[in-house]
Design a protein around this motif. Structure first.
Motif, mmCIF file in Angstrom:
data_model
loop_
_atom_site.group_PDB
_atom_site.id
_atom_site.type_symbol
_atom_site.label_atom_id
_atom_site.label_comp_id
_atom_site.label_asym_id
_atom_site.label_seq_id
_atom_site.Cartn_x
_atom_site.Cartn_y
_atom_site.Cartn_z
ATOM 1 N N MET A 127 0.848 -1.180 0.000
ATOM 2 C CA MET A 127 0.000 0.000 0.000
ATOM 3 C C MET A 127 0.893 1.242 0.000
ATOM 4 O O MET A 127 1.754 1.367 0.848
ATOM 5 N N PRO A 128 0.694 2.148 -0.926
ATOM 6 C CA PRO A 128 1.527 3.352 -0.962
ATOM 7 C C PRO A 128 1.156 4.324 0.144
ATOM 8 O O PRO A 128 0.091 4.230 0.733
ATOM 9 N N TYR A 129 2.048 5.269 0.419
ATOM 10 C CA TYR A 129 1.822 6.365 1.345
ATOM 11 C C TYR A 129 1.588 5.887 2.777
ATOM 12 O O TYR A 129 0.624 6.258 3.413
ATOM 13 N N THR A 130 2.440 5.018 3.266
ATOM 14 C CA THR A 130 2.351 4.614 4.663
ATOM 15 C C THR A 130 3.567 5.143 5.404
ATOM 16 O O THR A 130 4.553 5.558 4.808
ATOM 17 N N ALA A 131 3.490 5.086 6.717
ATOM 18 C CA ALA A 131 4.583 5.575 7.539
ATOM 19 C C ALA A 131 5.651 4.511 7.744
ATOM 20 O O ALA A 131 6.656 4.754 8.391
ATOM 21 N N ASP A 132 5.418 3.315 7.245
ATOM 22 C CA ASP A 132 6.403 2.244 7.403
ATOM 23 C C ASP A 132 7.718 2.647 6.763
ATOM 24 O O ASP A 132 7.745 3.258 5.698
ATOM 25 N N ARG A 133 8.782 2.242 7.415
ATOM 26 C CA ARG A 133 10.095 2.544 6.885
ATOM 27 C C ARG A 133 10.371 1.649 5.679
ATOM 28 O O ARG A 133 10.110 0.452 5.723
ATOM 29 N N PRO A 134 10.868 2.212 4.596
ATOM 30 C CA PRO A 134 11.133 1.382 3.423
ATOM 31 C C PRO A 134 12.262 0.396 3.713
ATOM 32 O O PRO A 134 13.034 0.573 4.656
ATOM 33 N N GLY A 135 12.351 -0.637 2.891
ATOM 34 C CA GLY A 135 13.412 -1.623 3.064
ATOM 35 C C GLY A 135 14.775 -0.956 2.997
ATOM 36 O O GLY A 135 15.034 -0.150 2.118
ATOM 37 N N LEU A 136 15.612 -1.264 3.967
ATOM 38 C CA LEU A 136 16.925 -0.645 4.000
ATOM 39 C C LEU A 136 17.820 -1.240 2.925
ATOM 40 O O LEU A 136 17.671 -2.405 2.545
ATOM 41 N N ALA A 137 18.746 -0.458 2.474
ATOM 42 C CA ALA A 137 19.701 -0.920 1.462
ATOM 43 C C ALA A 137 20.588 -1.997 2.082
ATOM 44 O O ALA A 137 20.816 -2.014 3.291
ATOM 45 N N SER B 191 -2.954 2.886 -5.767
ATOM 46 C CA SER B 191 -4.306 2.445 -5.435
ATOM 47 C C SER B 191 -5.167 3.582 -4.903
ATOM 48 O O SER B 191 -6.385 3.482 -4.891
ATOM 49 N N MET B 192 -4.523 4.654 -4.425
ATOM 50 C CA MET B 192 -5.278 5.776 -3.888
ATOM 51 C C MET B 192 -4.463 7.052 -4.035
ATOM 52 O O MET B 192 -3.277 7.006 -4.336
ATOM 53 N N LEU B 193 -5.124 8.169 -3.802
ATOM 54 C CA LEU B 193 -4.439 9.455 -3.814
ATOM 55 C C LEU B 193 -3.605 9.599 -2.542
ATOM 56 O O LEU B 193 -3.878 8.933 -1.542
ATOM 57 N N PRO B 194 -2.607 10.472 -2.552
ATOM 58 C CA PRO B 194 -1.874 10.708 -1.311
ATOM 59 C C PRO B 194 -2.808 11.347 -0.275
ATOM 60 O O PRO B 194 -3.878 11.845 -0.619
ATOM 61 N N PRO B 195 -2.421 11.338 0.999
ATOM 62 C CA PRO B 195 -3.315 11.889 2.021
ATOM 63 C C PRO B 195 -3.716 13.342 1.776
ATOM 64 O O PRO B 195 -4.829 13.736 2.076
ATOM 65 N N ARG C 240 -6.612 11.839 6.230
ATOM 66 C CA ARG C 240 -6.794 11.946 4.789
ATOM 67 C C ARG C 240 -7.724 13.102 4.424
ATOM 68 O O ARG C 240 -8.719 13.352 5.076
ATOM 69 N N GLN C 241 -7.369 13.763 3.342
ATOM 70 C CA GLN C 241 -8.233 14.772 2.750
ATOM 71 C C GLN C 241 -9.372 14.042 2.056
ATOM 72 O O GLN C 241 -9.204 12.929 1.550
ATOM 73 N N ASP C 242 -10.562 14.640 2.029
ATOM 74 C CA ASP C 242 -11.688 14.002 1.339
ATOM 75 C C ASP C 242 -11.337 13.800 -0.124
ATOM 76 O O ASP C 242 -10.911 14.734 -0.807
ATOM 77 N N GLU C 243 -11.520 12.579 -0.600
ATOM 78 C CA GLU C 243 -11.168 12.270 -1.992
ATOM 79 C C GLU C 243 -12.242 12.755 -2.938
ATOM 80 O O GLU C 243 -13.426 12.673 -2.652
#
Length: 188
Positions: A1-11, A68-72, A54-57
């Motif tokens: 899922m895009p636009y999450t606070a999860d840290r991306p995979g480290l190099a 899959s969705m717009l950014p927040p 999230r802002q109203d879509e």
């Protein structure tokens, strides 16, 4: 899922890269890199969130087919409109960000928007002035010849096209309008 606070995979670590790629990092000894020590001393930012509010879509809002969705939060100041909006929406709905067709359609939408804005300006009390808006009047004051030659500028190859591209549409529009007025006079 895009636009999450999860840290991306480290190099991968330097050791893993050295094992996988022969000769990797031969010139990147950490002791000789000025920023190496600074990376470990980063202060805690205090940012704590799992997903922003999230802002109203708006279902009419364009987004890439890869997401899959717009950014927040997203801009709503310049909604798509007119023929240029149709072209742009087609580009967003149909083509991936990796396709040149998408970007060419977006450029085409921009050009259509520019032409319609110029046409709309003629209906106002202050229409566009093609002479001053192109910078022709300021050109003589800024060393036009010395700034172009002897400096290795790459744009000299197509500099002869610039007046045609900038002034051409205006000249064609004036010629078409004059022809229409002349036809109207003859028909009377």
């Amino acid at each position: 899922m895009p636009y999450t606070a999860d840290r991306p995979g480290l190099a991968p670590s330097a050791d893993e890269l050295r094992e996988r790629i022969p000769g990797w990092g031969a010139d990147l000894d950490p002791e000789h890199r000025r920023t190496w020590d600074q990376r470990d001393d980063l202060p805690d930012t205090g940012a704590r969130w799992t997903f922003p509010e999230r802002q109203d879509e708006d279902p009419r809002r364009e987004k890439s087919i890869e997401h899959s969705m717009l950014p927040p939060v997203f801009g709503t100041a310049q909604p798509l409109h007119g023929v240029s909006g149709v072209v742009r929406r087609f580009a967003y709905d149909r083509f991936s960000e990796t396709k040149n067709t998408r970007w060419l359609l977006l450029v085409l939408g921009d050009r259509i928007d520019a032409v319609t804005a110029h046409a709309r300006s003629f209906l106002t009390t202050r229409p566009d002035d093609p002479v001053t808006l192109t910078g022709v009047t300021s050109e003589p004051r800024h060393r036009p010849i010395a700034s172009r030659f002897g400096r290795g500028r790459r744009d000299l190859r197509h500099a002869w096209l610039d007046p045609i591209i900038v002034a051409g549409p205006w000249i064609l529009t004036v010629a078409a309008a004059a022809a229409a007025v002349q036809r109207a006079r003859r028909s009377r």
